[in-house]
Design an enzyme around this catalytic site. Structure first.
Site, short mmCIF file in Angstrom:
data_model
loop_
_atom_site.label_atom_id
_atom_site.label_comp_id
_atom_site.label_asym_id
_atom_site.label_seq_id
_atom_site.Cartn_x
_atom_site.Cartn_y
_atom_site.Cartn_z
N VAL A 90 14.80 -1.34 64.62
CA VAL A 90 16.02 -0.78 64.04
C VAL A 90 16.81 -1.89 63.33
O VAL A 90 17.26 -1.72 62.18
CB VAL A 90 16.89 -0.13 65.15
CG1 VAL A 90 18.16 0.44 64.57
CG2 VAL A 90 16.09 0.93 65.88
N ASP A 119 38.58 34.33 33.34
CA ASP A 119 39.00 35.70 33.68
C ASP A 119 39.44 35.84 35.12
O ASP A 119 39.11 35.00 35.95
CB ASP A 119 37.78 36.61 33.54
CG ASP A 119 37.57 37.01 32.11
OD1 ASP A 119 38.44 36.74 31.29
OD2 ASP A 119 36.51 37.61 31.85
N LYS A 175 42.31 39.63 32.57
CA LYS A 175 42.77 40.97 32.25
C LYS A 175 42.44 41.84 33.45
O LYS A 175 41.28 41.99 33.78
CB LYS A 175 42.01 41.51 31.03
CG LYS A 175 42.44 40.86 29.73
CD LYS A 175 41.65 41.40 28.57
CE LYS A 175 40.32 40.71 28.49
NZ LYS A 175 39.31 41.37 27.74
N GLY A 189 33.37 36.91 33.95
CA GLY A 189 32.66 37.48 35.10
C GLY A 189 31.38 38.15 34.64
O GLY A 189 31.31 38.69 33.53
N ASP A 224 28.06 39.18 33.03
CA ASP A 224 27.44 38.79 31.77
C ASP A 224 28.44 39.01 30.63
O ASP A 224 29.16 40.01 30.64
CB ASP A 224 26.19 39.65 31.53
CG ASP A 224 25.47 39.22 30.26
OD1 ASP A 224 24.59 38.36 30.35
OD2 ASP A 224 25.82 39.73 29.17
N VAL A 229 28.04 42.44 28.74
CA VAL A 229 28.03 43.74 29.43
C VAL A 229 29.46 44.07 29.81
O VAL A 229 30.03 43.43 30.70
CB VAL A 229 27.13 43.72 30.69
CG1 VAL A 229 27.17 45.07 31.38
CG2 VAL A 229 25.70 43.34 30.33
N THR A 259 24.94 40.21 35.76
CA THR A 259 25.96 41.25 35.63
C THR A 259 26.18 41.98 36.96
O THR A 259 25.29 42.03 37.82
CB THR A 259 25.57 42.22 34.50
OG1 THR A 259 26.66 43.09 34.25
CG2 THR A 259 24.33 43.03 34.84
N ALA A 260 27.40 42.53 37.13
CA ALA A 260 27.79 43.12 38.42
C ALA A 260 26.82 44.20 38.90
O ALA A 260 26.55 44.31 40.10
CB ALA A 260 29.20 43.68 38.33
N MET A 319 34.02 49.49 36.32
CA MET A 319 35.44 49.85 36.18
C MET A 319 35.68 51.32 36.50
O MET A 319 36.42 52.00 35.79
CB MET A 319 35.91 49.55 34.74
CG MET A 319 35.85 48.09 34.40
SD MET A 319 36.22 47.74 32.67
CE MET A 319 34.62 47.98 31.91
N ALA A 355 30.60 42.66 45.22
CA ALA A 355 29.18 42.33 45.36
C ALA A 355 28.95 40.83 45.30
O ALA A 355 29.58 40.14 44.50
CB ALA A 355 28.40 43.01 44.23
N1 SAH Z 1 31.05 41.47 32.28
C1 SAH Z 1 31.13 41.89 33.65
C2 SAH Z 1 31.83 43.23 33.77
C3 SAH Z 1 33.27 43.17 33.46
S1 SAH Z 1 34.04 44.72 33.63
C4 SAH Z 1 29.72 41.97 34.24
O1 SAH Z 1 28.74 41.83 33.50
O2 SAH Z 1 29.61 42.13 35.45
C5 SAH Z 1 34.75 44.59 35.23
C6 SAH Z 1 34.02 45.43 36.21
O3 SAH Z 1 32.85 44.78 36.65
C7 SAH Z 1 34.79 45.72 37.47
O4 SAH Z 1 35.73 46.77 37.29
C8 SAH Z 1 33.68 46.13 38.40
O5 SAH Z 1 33.26 47.44 38.13
C9 SAH Z 1 32.58 45.21 37.97
N2 SAH Z 1 32.47 44.01 38.83
C10 SAH Z 1 32.65 42.74 38.47
N3 SAH Z 1 32.40 41.90 39.51
C11 SAH Z 1 32.06 42.68 40.54
C12 SAH Z 1 31.68 42.44 41.88
N4 SAH Z 1 31.58 41.19 42.37
N5 SAH Z 1 31.38 43.49 42.67
C13 SAH Z 1 31.43 44.74 42.19
N6 SAH Z 1 31.80 45.04 40.94
C14 SAH Z 1 32.10 44.02 40.12
#
Ligand code: SAH
Length: 453
Positions: free
Chosen positions: A23, A244, A266, A297, A299, A302, A327-328, A379, A408
Site C-alpha cells: 500500500v 420554456d 408560455k 420542452g 421536440d 412537435v 417528445t412528450a 395540451m 412523464a
Molecule cells: N414540444 C413539446 C410539446 C409542447 S406542448 C414536446 O414535443 O413534447 C406542451 C404539452 O406537452 C403539455 O401541455 C403536455 O401535454 C405535453 N408535455 C410536455 N412535457 C410533458 C411531460 N413531462 N409529461 C406529460 N406531458 C408533457
C-alpha cells in the site's frame, strides 16, 4: 460536500510515508508522479519497494516511526500505510497536534484528505471521490471517464498552454478566444482531427467565426437522462439561453454556468412573452454575435412552434440548427409502459392538440377514427370533458380505454386510466396535474400500474 477537491502542488515539498508494504509502495509511486520530495519510514520494507525507492533516489529509513520524525522532516503531508493500527492512530494524533494534514490509508475517520480515483492525462487531471462511501463506484466512474476521453487530450492541453499567448495576441476579446478554444477542444473531445494550432488559429480568423448563431434544441420530456448528446453539447457552449416553462431546473443546471438564462415560458393563458417577441429576441441576440440556445420542452417541431423560430432565423439570415428531442408523447408511452403501436392492437398513432390557436379547445377529429390507431393529445388536460364528448360524438366506443400520463419521465410521474365514459369523473375526483399527455386506444389495456425500475 464533505471534502473540497483541490489540486495540490507537491513539487519539491516533503511527503512523509510511514509503511513499507504494498500500500505504501502504491502511494509512493503516486507521490513520485507528483514530483514530491519523499521520506519513507518503515520497520520492514518489501524488496520491490526498496528497489523502487533506490531507483528514484528517495530517502528511506528502516526504523520504527517516532513522533520526532515529524519535527525532523517537517512534511507538508503525511501518509500512514502500516498494518499496525496503533501506529496509525498514534501517527494521526501526532499530526493533528502539529497541524499537519494526514491520510491513514483505508481509514476514513483518520483522514484529513483523501486520494481520489485519478484520470491522468497530464496536464489534465481528473479526480473522482465518493468521500470514502463507495470507492468501487468512484473507480467505475473513473473508468467511464477514462474510456470517453481521447488519449491525445493531455498532449493537446500541454500544447494549448504554450500557445495561449499567441492566441491572446491574435484575438483581442475574451469571447473570441473562448470561441477559438471551444472549437478546437470540442473537435478534440469528439476524436476529430486537429491541425497544428497555428493553422487552426489562421483558419478561425479567416472564417470570421465571431458571428452569432441559433440552436433550436429539444430538451426532451423532463428527465435530464433523456437529453441527446448534441443537445448537451450545445447547452454547454451557448452564451444566451432562452428557455420554456417545460424545461426542468435539473436540465437548466446543465447549461453553461456563465450563460445568460432568460425565461420566455408560455403557460396556458399566462404568456411571459409572445411568440413574436421570442422570435425577435432570438434574432437580436444572434445578430449581436451570441450563440443563442432556444431550449424547448420535448421536440422543437412537435407542438413547439420551433418552426416559427426557424423561419424567423431564415428571414433574418441568421445561421441556425434544429436538434430533435424526445417528445412528450413518446416519453409518456415508454415511461408509463404503454406502447403507442403494438402488433395486432394499434398500427398507427395520431398526435393531436387539445388547445387550438383559434378557439383554445379541441375541435374534433379531422378524419374518421380507425379502431387500430392510437390517439395522443398534447395540451388536453384542461379540455378533457370536451375532448371526450367530441370523441364519443365521433363514434368512438364509450368503453375505449384512455390514460392520462402526467409529468412523464419525472419523479412526479403519475398515470390515471379509465374509459371514455368514466375518465372525466375520475380526473375530477382524484386527478393528475399538468403537464399531461392523454392516450386513447386499445394500447392502454397493456398498462400495468407498477412503477418501472
Ligand atoms: N414540444 C413539446 C410539446 C409542447 S406542448 C414536446 O414535443 O413534447 C406542451 C404539452 O406537452 C403539455 O401541455 C403536455 O401535454 C405535453 N408535455 C410536455 N412535457 C410533458 C411531460 N413531462 N409529461 C406529460 N406531458 C408533457
Amino acid at each position: 460536500m464533505n471534502t473540497l477537491p483541490l489540486f495540490f502542488n507537491l513539487n519539491n515539498k516533503t511527503v512523509l510515508i510511514v509503511g513499507g508494504g504494498d500500500v505504501a509502495h502504491r502511494k509512493a509511486v503516486l507521490m513520485a508522479k507528483a514530483q514530491a520530495r519523499m521520506v519513507v519510514i518503515a520497520k520492514n520494507f518489501d524488496e520491490d519497494f526498496i528497489n523502487f525507492l533506490n531507483q528514484i533516489g528517495a530517502t528511506y529509513h528502516q526504523k520504527s516511526y517516532e513522533p520526532s520524525d515529524l519535527d525532523t522532516y517537517q512534511p507538508a503531508i503525511v501518509i500512514g500505510a502500516t498494518d499496525d493500527h496503533a501506529v496509525n492512530v498514534a501517527l494521526h494524533g501526532d499530526c493533528q497536534a502539529r497541524g499537519i494534514s494526514v491520510n491513514i490509508v483505508d481509514t476514513p475517520e483518520l483522514c484529513d484528505f483523501i486520494f481520489p480515483a485519478i484520470v491522468d492525462r497530464d496536464p489534465v487531471v481528473i479526480g473522482v471521490s465518493s468521500n470514502g462511501k463507495a470507492p468501487v463506484l468512484a473507480r467505475l466512474i473513473r473508468a467511464k471517464i477514462e474510456s470517453s476521453l481521447p488519449s491525445s487530450i493531455g498532449k493537446l492541453a500541454a500544447k494549448a498552454g504554450e500557445f495561449r499567448a499567441k492566441v491572446k495576441d491574435a484575438l483581442p476579446t475574451i469571447t473570441e478566444r473562448r470561441y477559438f478554444w471551444e472549437s478546437v477542444f470540442e473537435r478534440a473531445l469528439a476524436d476529430r482531427q486537429i491541425g497544428p494550432l497555428d493553422d487552426e488559429l489562421h483558419s478561425f480568423i479567416d472564417q470570421g467565426k465571431q458571428g452569432g448563431e441559433v440552436y433550436i434544441v429539444g430538451a426532451g420530456a423532463g428527465d435530464p437522462d433523456l437529453l441527446t448528446f448534441k443537445a448537451l453539447r450545445l447547452m454547454q457552449q451557448a452564451d444566451v439561453v432562452l428557455y420554456d416553462a417545460l424545461v426542468s431546473p435539473e436540465i437548466l443546471e446543465l447549461c453553461r454556468r456563465d450563460s445568460q438564462k432568460i425565461f420566455v415560458g408560455k403557460k396556458r393563458a399566462d404568456h411571459a412573452k409572445t411568440q413574436e417577441q421570442i422570435n425577435e429576441l432570438i434574432v437580436q441576440y444572434a445578430k449581436a454575435g451570441h450563440r443563442v440556445l432556444r431550449l424547448k420542452g420535448g421536440d422543437p417541431f412537435v407542438f413547439g412552434r420551433g418552426g416559427e423560430e426557424m423561419l424567423a432565423c431564415q428571414a433574418a439570415g441568421v445561421p441556425y440548427q434544429v436538434v430533435s428531442g424526445i417528445t412528450a408523447a413518446l416519453a409518456a408511452g415508454s415511461c408509463a409502459g404503454i406502447p403507442l403501436t403494438h402488433r395486432g392492437v394499434a398500427t398507427s398513432v395520431r398526435f393531436l392538440t387539445g388547445c387550438y390557436q383559434t378557439n383554445d379547445a379541441f375541435d374534433g377529429l379531422k378524419s374518421a377514427y380507425q379502431p387500430d390507431e392510437t390517439l395522443v393529445f398534447y395540451m388536453g388536460l384542461h379540455a378533457l370533458p370536451k375532448i371526450v364528448d367530441s370523441l364519443v360524438a365521433s363514434g368512438l366506443p364509450s368503453d375505449l380505454p384512455i390514460a392520462i400520463v402526467s409529468n412523464a419521465s419525472l419523479p412526479t410521474q403519475a398515470v390515471l386510466t379509465g374509459t371514455l365514459s368514466d375518465i372525466v369523473a375520475k380526473q375530477q375526483a382524484d386527478g393528475v396535474s399538468a403537464p399531461a399527455i392523454i392516450i386513447v386506444g386499445k394500447v392502454v389495456e397493456l398498462y400495468q400500474p407498477q412503477k418501472p425500475i
